[in-house]
Design a protein around this motif. Structure first.
Motif, PDB file in Angstrom:
ATOM      1  N   ASP A 213      -9.814  -7.136   9.487  1.00  0.00           N
ATOM      2  CA  ASP A 213      -9.722  -7.093   8.027  1.00  0.00           C
ATOM      3  C   ASP A 213      -8.530  -6.248   7.577  1.00  0.00           C
ATOM      4  O   ASP A 213      -7.850  -6.591   6.612  1.00  0.00           O
ATOM      5  N   PHE A 214      -8.278  -5.148   8.280  1.00  0.00           N
ATOM      6  CA  PHE A 214      -7.118  -4.324   7.956  1.00  0.00           C
ATOM      7  C   PHE A 214      -5.831  -5.114   8.170  1.00  0.00           C
ATOM      8  O   PHE A 214      -4.947  -5.118   7.313  1.00  0.00           O
ATOM      9  N   ALA A 215      -5.721  -5.790   9.315  1.00  0.00           N
ATOM     10  CA  ALA A 215      -4.508  -6.557   9.615  1.00  0.00           C
ATOM     11  C   ALA A 215      -4.286  -7.640   8.557  1.00  0.00           C
ATOM     12  O   ALA A 215      -3.155  -7.839   8.092  1.00  0.00           O
ATOM     13  N   ARG A 216      -5.328  -8.312   8.153  1.00  0.00           N
ATOM     14  CA  ARG A 216      -5.205  -9.344   7.119  1.00  0.00           C
ATOM     15  C   ARG A 216      -4.739  -8.721   5.799  1.00  0.00           C
ATOM     16  O   ARG A 216      -3.851  -9.235   5.132  1.00  0.00           O
ATOM     17  N   TRP A 217      -5.336  -7.583   5.436  1.00  0.00           N
ATOM     18  CA  TRP A 217      -4.953  -6.904   4.204  1.00  0.00           C
ATOM     19  C   TRP A 217      -3.478  -6.494   4.235  1.00  0.00           C
ATOM     20  O   TRP A 217      -2.732  -6.790   3.311  1.00  0.00           O
ATOM     21  N   VAL A 218      -3.057  -5.816   5.303  1.00  0.00           N
ATOM     22  CA  VAL A 218      -1.699  -5.256   5.328  1.00  0.00           C
ATOM     23  C   VAL A 218      -0.625  -6.346   5.418  1.00  0.00           C
ATOM     24  O   VAL A 218       0.455  -6.207   4.854  1.00  0.00           O
ATOM     25  N   VAL A 219      -0.930  -7.462   6.064  1.00  0.00           N
ATOM     26  CA  VAL A 219       0.057  -8.527   6.245  1.00  0.00           C
ATOM     27  C   VAL A 219       0.052  -9.533   5.088  1.00  0.00           C
ATOM     28  O   VAL A 219       1.102 -10.011   4.678  1.00  0.00           O
ATOM     29  N   GLU A 220      -1.123  -9.815   4.543  1.00  0.00           N
ATOM     30  CA  GLU A 220      -1.224 -10.873   3.540  1.00  0.00           C
ATOM     31  C   GLU A 220      -1.373 -10.362   2.112  1.00  0.00           C
ATOM     32  O   GLU A 220      -0.879 -11.008   1.180  1.00  0.00           O
ATOM     33  N   GLU A 221      -2.061  -9.259   1.915  1.00  0.00           N
ATOM     34  CA  GLU A 221      -2.354  -8.792   0.560  1.00  0.00           C
ATOM     35  C   GLU A 221      -1.421  -7.662   0.103  1.00  0.00           C
ATOM     36  O   GLU A 221      -0.837  -7.741  -0.983  1.00  0.00           O
ATOM     37  N   HIS A 222      -1.308  -6.630   0.912  1.00  0.00           N
ATOM     38  CA  HIS A 222      -0.532  -5.458   0.501  1.00  0.00           C
ATOM     39  C   HIS A 222       0.951  -5.795   0.323  1.00  0.00           C
ATOM     40  O   HIS A 222       1.630  -5.199  -0.511  1.00  0.00           O
ATOM     41  N   VAL A 223       1.440  -6.770   1.059  1.00  0.00           N
ATOM     42  CA  VAL A 223       2.840  -7.174   0.952  1.00  0.00           C
ATOM     43  C   VAL A 223       3.179  -7.637  -0.464  1.00  0.00           C
ATOM     44  O   VAL A 223       4.325  -7.509  -0.906  1.00  0.00           O
ATOM     45  N   GLU A 224       2.205  -8.128  -1.203  1.00  0.00           N
ATOM     46  CA  GLU A 224       2.463  -8.570  -2.579  1.00  0.00           C
ATOM     47  C   GLU A 224       2.907  -7.391  -3.457  1.00  0.00           C
ATOM     48  O   GLU A 224       3.697  -7.573  -4.378  1.00  0.00           O
ATOM     49  N   PHE A 225       2.402  -6.204  -3.168  1.00  0.00           N
ATOM     50  CA  PHE A 225       2.844  -5.013  -3.898  1.00  0.00           C
ATOM     51  C   PHE A 225       4.293  -4.692  -3.551  1.00  0.00           C
ATOM     52  O   PHE A 225       5.093  -4.352  -4.414  1.00  0.00           O
ATOM     53  N   ALA A 226       4.637  -4.793  -2.272  1.00  0.00           N
ATOM     54  CA  ALA A 226       6.005  -4.502  -1.833  1.00  0.00           C
ATOM     55  C   ALA A 226       7.000  -5.442  -2.501  1.00  0.00           C
ATOM     56  O   ALA A 226       8.095  -5.026  -2.894  1.00  0.00           O
ATOM     57  N   ARG A 227       6.627  -6.697  -2.646  1.00  0.00           N
ATOM     58  CA  ARG A 227       7.532  -7.679  -3.258  1.00  0.00           C
ATOM     59  C   ARG A 227       7.915  -7.305  -4.686  1.00  0.00           C
ATOM     60  O   ARG A 227       8.936  -7.758  -5.186  1.00  0.00           O
ATOM     61  N   LYS A 228       7.106  -6.492  -5.337  1.00  0.00           N
ATOM     62  CA  LYS A 228       7.350  -6.120  -6.729  1.00  0.00           C
ATOM     63  C   LYS A 228       8.069  -4.779  -6.880  1.00  0.00           C
ATOM     64  O   LYS A 228       8.416  -4.392  -7.993  1.00  0.00           O
ATOM     65  N   LEU A 229       8.292  -4.072  -5.780  1.00  0.00           N
ATOM     66  CA  LEU A 229       8.947  -2.763  -5.863  1.00  0.00           C
ATOM     67  C   LEU A 229      10.415  -2.915  -6.236  1.00  0.00           C
ATOM     68  O   LEU A 229      11.170  -3.600  -5.533  1.00  0.00           O
ATOM     69  N   PRO A 230      10.833  -2.281  -7.310  1.00  0.00           N
ATOM     70  CA  PRO A 230      12.252  -2.370  -7.674  1.00  0.00           C
ATOM     71  C   PRO A 230      13.118  -1.663  -6.633  1.00  0.00           C
ATOM     72  O   PRO A 230      12.767  -0.601  -6.134  1.00  0.00           O
ATOM     73  N   GLY A 231      14.227  -2.295  -6.275  1.00  0.00           N
ATOM     74  CA  GLY A 231      15.178  -1.668  -5.362  1.00  0.00           C
ATOM     75  C   GLY A 231      14.846  -1.783  -3.892  1.00  0.00           C
ATOM     76  O   GLY A 231      15.622  -1.313  -3.050  1.00  0.00           O
ATOM     77  N   LEU A 232      13.730  -2.397  -3.535  1.00  0.00           N
ATOM     78  CA  LEU A 232      13.372  -2.552  -2.121  1.00  0.00           C
ATOM     79  C   LEU A 232      14.266  -3.621  -1.508  1.00  0.00           C
ATOM     80  O   LEU A 232      14.340  -4.743  -1.997  1.00  0.00           O
ATOM     81  N   ARG A 233      14.972  -3.274  -0.429  1.00  0.00           N
ATOM     82  CA  ARG A 233      15.917  -4.195   0.212  1.00  0.00           C
ATOM     83  C   ARG A 233      15.297  -4.985   1.357  1.00  0.00           C
ATOM     84  O   ARG A 233      15.683  -6.117   1.620  1.00  0.00           O
ATOM     85  N   LYS A 234      14.356  -4.365   2.071  1.00  0.00           N
ATOM     86  CA  LYS A 234      13.739  -5.010   3.228  1.00  0.00           C
ATOM     87  C   LYS A 234      12.381  -4.359   3.449  1.00  0.00           C
ATOM     88  O   LYS A 234      12.213  -3.170   3.175  1.00  0.00           O
ATOM     89  N   TYR A 235      11.433  -5.157   3.961  1.00  0.00           N
ATOM     90  CA  TYR A 235      10.085  -4.640   4.223  1.00  0.00           C
ATOM     91  C   TYR A 235       9.558  -5.311   5.479  1.00  0.00           C
ATOM     92  O   TYR A 235       9.579  -6.543   5.581  1.00  0.00           O
ATOM     93  N   THR A 236       9.119  -4.513   6.438  1.00  0.00           N
ATOM     94  CA  THR A 236       8.509  -5.062   7.648  1.00  0.00           C
ATOM     95  C   THR A 236       7.178  -4.377   7.899  1.00  0.00           C
ATOM     96  O   THR A 236       6.967  -3.226   7.507  1.00  0.00           O
ATOM     97  N   VAL A 237       6.285  -5.113   8.553  1.00  0.00           N
ATOM     98  CA  VAL A 237       4.977  -4.581   8.927  1.00  0.00           C
ATOM     99  C   VAL A 237       4.768  -4.861  10.407  1.00  0.00           C
ATOM    100  O   VAL A 237       4.950  -5.994  10.855  1.00  0.00           O
ATOM    101  N   SER A 238       4.384  -3.839  11.144  1.00  0.00           N
ATOM    102  CA  SER A 238       4.020  -3.982  12.552  1.00  0.00           C
ATOM    103  C   SER A 238       2.587  -3.509  12.703  1.00  0.00           C
ATOM    104  O   SER A 238       2.274  -2.360  12.382  1.00  0.00           O
ATOM    105  N   VAL A 239       1.713  -4.403  13.172  1.00  0.00           N
ATOM    106  CA  VAL A 239       0.301  -4.070  13.361  1.00  0.00           C
ATOM    107  C   VAL A 239       0.097  -3.664  14.812  1.00  0.00           C
ATOM    108  O   VAL A 239       0.546  -4.361  15.734  1.00  0.00           O
ATOM    109  N   SER A 240      -0.559  -2.528  15.019  1.00  0.00           N
ATOM    110  CA  SER A 240      -0.760  -2.019  16.374  1.00  0.00           C
ATOM    111  C   SER A 240      -1.771  -2.869  17.136  1.00  0.00           C
ATOM    112  O   SER A 240      -2.614  -3.542  16.550  1.00  0.00           O
ATOM    113  N   GLU A 241      -1.659  -2.810  18.434  1.00  0.00           N
ATOM    114  CA  GLU A 241      -2.582  -3.507  19.330  1.00  0.00           C
ATOM    115  C   GLU A 241      -3.702  -2.554  19.734  1.00  0.00           C
ATOM    116  O   GLU A 241      -3.502  -1.345  19.800  1.00  0.00           O
ATOM    117  N   GLY A 242      -4.855  -3.076  19.989  1.00  0.00           N
ATOM    118  CA  GLY A 242      -5.967  -2.267  20.481  1.00  0.00           C
ATOM    119  C   GLY A 242      -6.719  -1.561  19.370  1.00  0.00           C
ATOM    120  O   GLY A 242      -6.220  -1.377  18.267  1.00  0.00           O
TER     121      GLY A 242
END
Length: 100
Positions: free
Chosen positions: A18-47
């Motif tokens: 559920d965390f991985a789904r949230w951070v990759v699919e939902e939370h990214v929508e907030f990043a897309r709206k940040l003024p001045g953001l040039r690049k955004y990446t997410v790396s989800v840990s294993e285990g």
């Protein structure tokens, strides 16, 4: 270029999936709206026992751009969303040097 590394630990009771789904699919929508953001990446840990469940990288031109983004309405909404889904957040302000 300024790079903000955000290390996130999922909230108690939130499954890894559920965390991985949230951070990759939902939370990214907030990043897309940040003024001045040039690049955004997410790396989800294993285990299940990782110290942090994701490492997010946000790129800005400089410190004033970062401060403006996080001080904006969208930045405050992103922080509230992250607080609702995490038990721990660590932010590191860095300058990236590509070596290879």
């Amino acid at each position: 270029m300024l790079k903000v590394m955000s290390l996130l630990k999922r909230a108690d009771g939130l499954s890894k999936e559920d965390f991985a789904r949230w951070v990759v699919e939902e939370h990214v929508e907030f990043a897309r709206k940040l003024p001045g953001l040039r690049k955004y990446t997410v790396s989800v840990s294993e285990g299940e026992d990782a110290a942090f469940d994701s490492v997010n990288a946000l790129y800005f031109d400089d410190e004033p751009a970062r401060a403006a983004a996080f001080g904006s309405e969208h930045g405050k909404a992103a922080a509230a969303d992250a607080a609702a889904h995490t038990s721990r957040r660590v932010h590191l302000l860095t300058t990236e040097y590509e070596q290879l």
